[in-house]
Design a protein around this motif. Sequence first.
Motif, PDB file in Angstrom:
ATOM      1  N   THR A 185       0.796  -1.224   0.000  1.00 33.26           N
ATOM      2  CA  THR A 185       0.000   0.000   0.000  1.00 33.26           C
ATOM      3  C   THR A 185       0.827   1.272   0.000  1.00 33.26           C
ATOM      4  O   THR A 185       0.272   2.351  -0.199  1.00 33.26           O
ATOM      5  CB  THR A 185      -0.919   0.010   1.230  1.00 33.26           C
ATOM      6  N   ASP A 188       0.742   2.832  -3.410  1.00 33.53           N
ATOM      7  CA  ASP A 188      -0.621   3.289  -3.699  1.00 33.53           C
ATOM      8  C   ASP A 188      -0.935   4.583  -2.964  1.00 33.53           C
ATOM      9  O   ASP A 188      -1.596   5.473  -3.513  1.00 33.53           O
ATOM     10  CB  ASP A 188      -1.631   2.210  -3.309  1.00 33.53           C
ATOM     11  N   TRP A 191       0.898   7.476  -4.788  1.00 31.98           N
ATOM     12  CA  TRP A 191       0.282   7.833  -6.064  1.00 31.98           C
ATOM     13  C   TRP A 191      -1.147   8.313  -5.880  1.00 31.98           C
ATOM     14  O   TRP A 191      -1.692   8.991  -6.764  1.00 31.98           O
ATOM     15  CB  TRP A 191       0.353   6.654  -7.024  1.00 31.98           C
ATOM     16  N   GLN A 289       6.033   1.001  -8.229  1.00 27.80           N
ATOM     17  CA  GLN A 289       5.086  -0.099  -8.058  1.00 27.80           C
ATOM     18  C   GLN A 289       5.792  -1.449  -8.125  1.00 27.80           C
ATOM     19  O   GLN A 289       5.402  -2.387  -7.420  1.00 27.80           O
ATOM     20  CB  GLN A 289       3.986  -0.008  -9.114  1.00 27.80           C
TER      21      GLN A 289
END
Length: 556
Positions: A185, A188, A191, A289
Amino acid sequence: MSALAPPRIDSVPSCSRYSSADYDESRAVAFDPRDPTYLQGFAPSTVGGFVLGAVCAAAAIALGVWLIWVRMKKLSWKHELQSVAVDGRSGANGRGGSIELPSIGMGTRVNGGANAQMTVGRDPITNGSKWGIEDESDSDSDSAEEVWGSPQLRGKAAAALVLLTAAAVGTCVWAVVVSSRNVNTEADRFWAVIGDARDQVTGVLTTARQLQKDAQNLRDVFSLAGTRLTDGAAQLPEGVPDNTTSLLQQSALSFDPVILTSNASIDRIQIYGLGALDSFEQQFRGETQRAHSYRLPIVFAVCYSVAVVLCVALGSLALRGRQPRVLGCGTIALWLVSAFVLLFGAGVLHGSATVTEDACLYAEALAFEEAERQTTSSDDQLQRQLDLGLRYYFGVAPLGVHLVAGLVYGLDFDAIKSTLAIEEVQQASELLNGPDGAALLGVNSTAAANSTAGSSSAAAVALLRALPGALQGLPARVDQLADQINVVTIGSLYKRAKEVLCCEWSDNAAGLFVAWTASSVCLLVLCAALSARLYSLVARPGRRNGLRAWLRPLCW
């Protein structure tokens, strides 16, 4: 070169492990993950891990070669034992003598007299204390316990091995927990902040377009009315001043600067706002990522699970002093696992921790460089404007929002609002908003009210109906833009991004490096102890000097 030198910005969040004291001007200038020179600069921080990993791999290879050599010597030894047995029987008939038997790392002299008893059936690999020979007449054949020290010393060595095994297992479990925590996470969340920044910039772009549309509607409606009067398509109503035609034309021209600046602002937002975000995402999203992929915790868990099983099993075998073959093969596997942990933990993760630390401390310097890169070298004015805008949002330039709107976005808020205050514009607005506006535009008042005009006058009807909203909307758009580009609004996104970089990525990267390095060191020491224990089980403890004497505490 940039019009202004990038300032030192020490905006490190309080939740970060780093502080302003860690700021280094030279590293700030050099920081650019896209530049191979920068990557080469922090490469020395990974050398230690790579060297130790290579040493572990070499140790695994050396141990494997040694075990193969031991096996070959064992086969040769069994052959010699048969010869010794034959010569021993001959010695029993009166032919005394001695034979020099090959051994691993030493020579063992066996008297060929009548007192020599051969134990050909014993396996020197599974019982290495006498290497398959028991000589009752050999006065130097001390017991293993006498050779290798007191029971207290052997007990301390066993306790040390238990502690090493426990430390290795504990640090491996710790590394697995740290590796799996928030790995999926973190990228995430970062971003997501960039996505919010994109939404904010898109909102600014939408408002700028609405501002341009309102200004264009006002210009078109005034221009249409003036053109109709000039062409004779419309007549001046009674009581209307004779200069109404020029008044309408001048009012239309008053909005040209607003339209031009709005178009320029839209271009800037698209290029240096959304364009910069697109470029940043294209360059770094894939790498971040991949670095935070959900597959990595699975790989880490498998690696450390193997390490934990090997530590427990090999520690048990070493304590019992049995199954040297299994102990040897397992130790080789543990050396290889240690090599991977050192390469990735003390090597790759150390480099990753260095990059995330630099990203926390010097992200602003990279932003200044990116702004300079996106502008042409000849456009010093634009470079200076973008530079001042970044300083404003980073909190080092106390500028007003109206000044920033002009410098960064190319919008003069005061000039836009003052356009509506021009006397000619006010008079033209009152005229077109009054009962004579529909006639001047060639639109039936009923049709204008009910939107039932034909296609020929549809544009005029739309302009007439949009006039009140444009007159009220233009200053409202200016106020909306002022709120959207304010440092409070944009600055909150900046602070969120810094918190993710400094308090999540950097701290977790440093935690991963510490956990993996600690586990790799424990595994390395345990591998060395197991290798020494394996050597003591295989080699004959018949001499008190040399390597075996140094390893005496391990041979309980």
